[in-house]
Motif scaffolding. Structure first.
Motif, PDB file in Angstrom:
ATOM      1  N   GLY A  39      26.921 -23.681 -30.223  1.00 21.92           N
ATOM      2  CA  GLY A  39      26.886 -23.176 -31.758  1.00 21.92           C
ATOM      3  C   GLY A  39      25.868 -24.132 -32.581  1.00 21.92           C
ATOM      4  N   LEU A  40      26.108 -23.724 -33.719  1.00 18.71           N
ATOM      5  CA  LEU A  40      25.130 -24.580 -34.580  1.00 18.71           C
ATOM      6  C   LEU A  40      25.650 -26.280 -34.618  1.00 18.71           C
ATOM      7  CD1 LEU A  40      24.428 -22.165 -37.348  1.00 18.71           C
ATOM      8  CD2 LEU A  40      22.729 -23.380 -35.691  1.00 18.71           C
ATOM      9  N   ARG A  41      24.885 -27.070 -34.641  1.00 17.86           N
ATOM     10  CA  ARG A  41      25.225 -28.605 -34.916  1.00 17.86           C
ATOM     11  C   ARG A  41      24.952 -28.711 -36.354  1.00 17.86           C
ATOM     12  NH1 ARG A  41      21.709 -31.655 -30.376  1.00 17.86           N
ATOM     13  NH2 ARG A  41      22.447 -30.448 -28.276  1.00 17.86           N
ATOM     14  N   ALA A  42      25.740 -29.709 -37.035  1.00 20.59           N
ATOM     15  CA  ALA A  42      25.720 -30.008 -38.527  1.00 20.59           C
ATOM     16  C   ALA A  42      24.051 -30.192 -38.669  1.00 20.59           C
ATOM     17  CB  ALA A  42      26.411 -31.305 -38.919  1.00 20.59           C
ATOM     18  N   ALA A  43      23.376 -30.729 -38.094  1.00 18.48           N
ATOM     19  CA  ALA A  43      21.886 -30.822 -38.606  1.00 18.48           C
ATOM     20  C   ALA A  43      21.113 -29.678 -38.479  1.00 18.48           C
ATOM     21  CB  ALA A  43      21.450 -32.113 -37.806  1.00 18.48           C
ATOM     22  N   ASP A  44      21.699 -28.609 -37.853  1.00 17.15           N
ATOM     23  CA  ASP A  44      20.858 -27.246 -37.612  1.00 17.15           C
ATOM     24  C   ASP A  44      20.986 -26.377 -39.006  1.00 17.15           C
ATOM     25  OD1 ASP A  44      19.927 -28.119 -35.166  1.00 17.15           O
ATOM     26  OD2 ASP A  44      21.588 -27.503 -33.908  1.00 17.15           O
ATOM     27  N   THR A  45      22.186 -26.803 -39.736  1.00 19.41           N
ATOM     28  CA  THR A  45      22.625 -25.835 -40.647  1.00 19.41           C
ATOM     29  C   THR A  45      21.516 -25.665 -41.792  1.00 19.41           C
ATOM     30  OG1 THR A  45      24.900 -26.311 -40.237  1.00 19.41           O
ATOM     31  CG2 THR A  45      24.407 -25.119 -42.367  1.00 19.41           C
ATOM     32  N   PRO A  46      20.894 -24.478 -41.930  1.00 15.67           N
ATOM     33  CA  PRO A  46      19.761 -24.228 -42.878  1.00 15.67           C
ATOM     34  C   PRO A  46      20.383 -24.266 -44.103  1.00 15.67           C
ATOM     35  CG  PRO A  46      20.125 -22.392 -41.766  1.00 15.67           C
ATOM     36  CD  PRO A  46      21.120 -23.296 -40.911  1.00 15.67           C
ATOM     37  N   ARG A  47      19.558 -24.235 -45.310  1.00 16.48           N
ATOM     38  CA  ARG A  47      20.017 -24.047 -46.681  1.00 16.48           C
ATOM     39  C   ARG A  47      20.397 -22.491 -46.744  1.00 16.48           C
ATOM     40  NH1 ARG A  47      15.468 -22.193 -50.170  1.00 16.48           N
ATOM     41  NH2 ARG A  47      13.715 -21.838 -48.762  1.00 16.48           N
ATOM     42  N   SER A  48      21.146 -22.193 -47.634  1.00 18.04           N
ATOM     43  CA  SER A  48      21.521 -20.844 -48.152  1.00 18.04           C
ATOM     44  C   SER A  48      20.883 -20.304 -49.307  1.00 18.04           C
ATOM     45  CB  SER A  48      22.931 -20.709 -48.403  1.00 18.04           C
ATOM     46  OG  SER A  48      23.986 -20.976 -47.138  1.00 18.04           O
ATOM     47  N   VAL A  49      20.281 -19.062 -48.720  1.00 21.89           N
ATOM     48  CA  VAL A  49      19.282 -18.514 -49.915  1.00 21.89           C
ATOM     49  C   VAL A  49      20.031 -16.969 -50.371  1.00 21.89           C
ATOM     50  CG1 VAL A  49      16.963 -17.360 -50.343  1.00 21.89           C
ATOM     51  CG2 VAL A  49      17.369 -19.596 -49.152  1.00 21.89           C
ATOM     52  N   PRO A  50      20.001 -16.522 -51.598  1.00 17.96           N
ATOM     53  CA  PRO A  50      20.453 -15.606 -52.092  1.00 17.96           C
ATOM     54  C   PRO A  50      19.679 -14.210 -51.570  1.00 17.96           C
ATOM     55  CG  PRO A  50      19.727 -16.623 -53.947  1.00 17.96           C
ATOM     56  CD  PRO A  50      19.821 -17.304 -52.692  1.00 17.96           C
TER      57      PRO A  50
END
Length: 228
Positions: A39-50
């Protein structure tokens, strides 16, 4: 895998690392699903965009604007199909024509840089089947330089797949490599966060070999409501 069973999935071929490799490396041909290990690692989490806000992927400038479920009726030659369609406005900022969809090994097409966050409780993963640009009544699969283009990315659903009220889509970040010996223009590739290697079997030749997978940097997550 997270506690809720959510994975980030990529409905694509195994990406090719364009670096020198040993003679034992075998690139498998064919469409598959790339599970990002663990799954995604914490460092892989991208920013959320509307929805509707532009995301700069470097190779593409993308605005994801909506999602809906469509049913393609049965014909004399094809069975009825149910699709999850992701709608986007895409601008190609380069000087070359790019594709929306293409051969499995064609890494630089728009749909190959889109990821679906998918919860296994919703059933089988949607399968990427096409990405069509639309202008009036005309369908095509190319992105002309500097021309904003409406694109519908299509994922086929099985009868057991349950589509949630919202889907989250991640977009890969690209980078341009310097000119190579064979192609002086250079090439675009996913910006790699890391590389992973595994042994897999080619479903066509049944031969096994080591495959290098690129785990890309993700430019953004966009959560879209799904219209029925």
């Amino acid at each position: 895998m997270s506690a809720g069973g959510t994975h980030l999935s990529l409905c694509l071929v195994r990406p090719r690392a364009r670096v020198a490799a040993s003679a034992t490396l075998t690139v498998l041909v064919g469409v598959g699903v790339l599970w990002l290990s663990g799954g995604l690692r914490a460092a892989d989490t991208p920013r959320s965009v509307p929805p509707g806000r532009e995301v700069d992927q470097h190779l593409f400038r993308t605005r994801l604007v909506g999602a809906h479920v469509a049913v393609v009726k049965k014909t004399k030659f094809t069975a009825e199909r149910r699709l999850l369609v992701i709608n986007a406005w895409v601008t190609n900022p380069t000087r070359e024509t790019l594709g929306t969809s293409g051969a499995d090994s064609d890494h630089g097409v728009f749909s190959h840089g889109m990821f679906l966050h998918w919860n296994s409780r919703n059933g089988p993963l949607p399968k990427l089947v096409d990405a069509q640009a639309i202008a009036g009544n005309t369908l095509f699969r190319s992105l002309q330089p500097q021309l904003p283009t409406y694109v519908a990315v299509q994922y086929e659903l099985t009868p057991r797949t349950v589509v949630p009220d919202q889907v989250t889509v991640a977009l890969a970040s690209y980078e341009h490599a310097e000119a190579g010996i064979l192609d002086p223009r250079g090439y675009w590739e996913w910006q790699a966060r890391r590389f992973e290697k595994k042994v897999e079997t080619n479903p066509l030749t049944h031969k096994s070999g080591r495959v290098t997978e690129i785990i890309p940097v993700l430019a953004a997550n966009v959560t879209l409501p799904v219209k029925r």
